[in-house]
Design a protein around this motif. Structure first.
Motif, PDB file in Angstrom:
ATOM      1  N   SER A   1       3.525   0.744  -0.170  1.00 34.50           N
ATOM      2  CA  SER A   1       3.174   2.202  -0.103  1.00 34.50           C
ATOM      3  C   SER A   1       3.226   3.245   0.939  1.00 34.50           C
ATOM      4  N   ILE A   2       3.353   2.458   2.183  1.00 33.17           N
ATOM      5  CA  ILE A   2       3.805   3.381   3.271  1.00 33.17           C
ATOM      6  C   ILE A   2       5.220   3.879   3.595  1.00 33.17           C
ATOM      7  N   ILE A   3       6.020   3.213   2.764  1.00 37.23           N
ATOM      8  CA  ILE A   3       7.334   3.621   2.910  1.00 37.23           C
ATOM      9  C   ILE A   3       7.973   4.063   1.616  1.00 37.23           C
ATOM     10  N   ASP A   4       7.223   3.925   0.598  1.00 33.89           N
ATOM     11  CA  ASP A   4       7.463   4.485  -0.648  1.00 33.89           C
ATOM     12  C   ASP A   4       6.294   5.031  -1.549  1.00 33.89           C
ATOM     13  N   LEU A   5       6.547   5.116  -2.788  1.00 31.62           N
ATOM     14  CA  LEU A   5       5.601   5.653  -3.859  1.00 31.62           C
ATOM     15  C   LEU A   5       5.028   4.652  -5.019  1.00 31.62           C
ATOM     16  N   PRO A   6       4.924   3.543  -4.797  1.00 25.80           N
ATOM     17  CA  PRO A   6       4.758   2.477  -6.004  1.00 25.80           C
ATOM     18  C   PRO A   6       3.487   2.766  -6.922  1.00 25.80           C
ATOM     19  N   PHE A   7       2.647   3.665  -6.243  1.00 24.85           N
ATOM     20  CA  PHE A   7       1.361   4.055  -6.985  1.00 24.85           C
ATOM     21  C   PHE A   7       1.575   5.226  -8.097  1.00 24.85           C
ATOM     22  N   ARG A   8       3.018   5.646  -7.954  1.00 29.84           N
ATOM     23  CA  ARG A   8       3.360   6.687  -9.033  1.00 29.84           C
ATOM     24  C   ARG A   8       3.893   6.053 -10.171  1.00 29.84           C
TER      25      ARG A   8
END
Length: 158
Positions: A111-118
């Motif tokens: 989640s630091i480099i992308d948006l997995p929680f979306r």
């Protein structure tokens, strides 16, 4: 120029600037997509087509929901993380719990480099892992040879 962060770096800088301008409550859900062009250089606009998010979940959350929202989210994470950390004092005794925690940590690092929680699938995955982690905290590994579990208590299998 290509770098490890690529196009994300100007977005991270813009997100920090927006969070300074909207510190307490943030700019609102999906607000970054509308404010970003006020904070990133004009020459970045062409290469940023389709970038509606910061591509850093914690920073994106801070920008959209402010320090109050981020504090609530941090409190929720700590509500689960502290008991999970306590139950991992002896990771060799609870290997299932250890690997579930590693899975949660990998998604958190991503989640630091992308948006997995979306992504709803990732959210369901986390929900399942958290439920398994709760069950894993009660896990006992049975020693068939001695009739004792790893906590040194004698008991039945099952």
């Amino acid at each position: 120029e290509r770098s490890l962060t690529g196009i994300r770096y100007p977005f991270w800088k813009a997100a920090i600037a927006i969070s300074r301008d909207y510190p307490l409550y943030g700019c609102g859900g999906w607000g970054f997509r509308y404010l970003r062009k006020l904070y990133i250089p004009r020459e970045t606009w062409k290469t940023s087509k389709g970038y509606a998010n910061v591509h850093n979940d914690p920073l994106n959350f801070l920008v959209e929901y402010g320090w109050i929202g981020a504090g609530c989210m941090l409190g929720t994470v700590l509500l689960f993380a502290v008991p999970l950390g306590r139950s991992l004092r002896h990771p060799g005794r609870k290997p299932l719990l250890l690997f579930i925690t590693l899975g949660l940590g990998c998604v958190g690092a991503h989640s630091i480099i992308d948006l997995p929680f979306r992504c709803p699938a990732i959210l369901y995955y986390w929900l399942i892992l958290l439920a398994l982690a709760g069950e894993g905290g009660r896990q006992r590994i049975w020693s068939v040879h001695k009739g004792y579990d790893h906590d040194g208590k004698q008991g039945r299998r099952g």
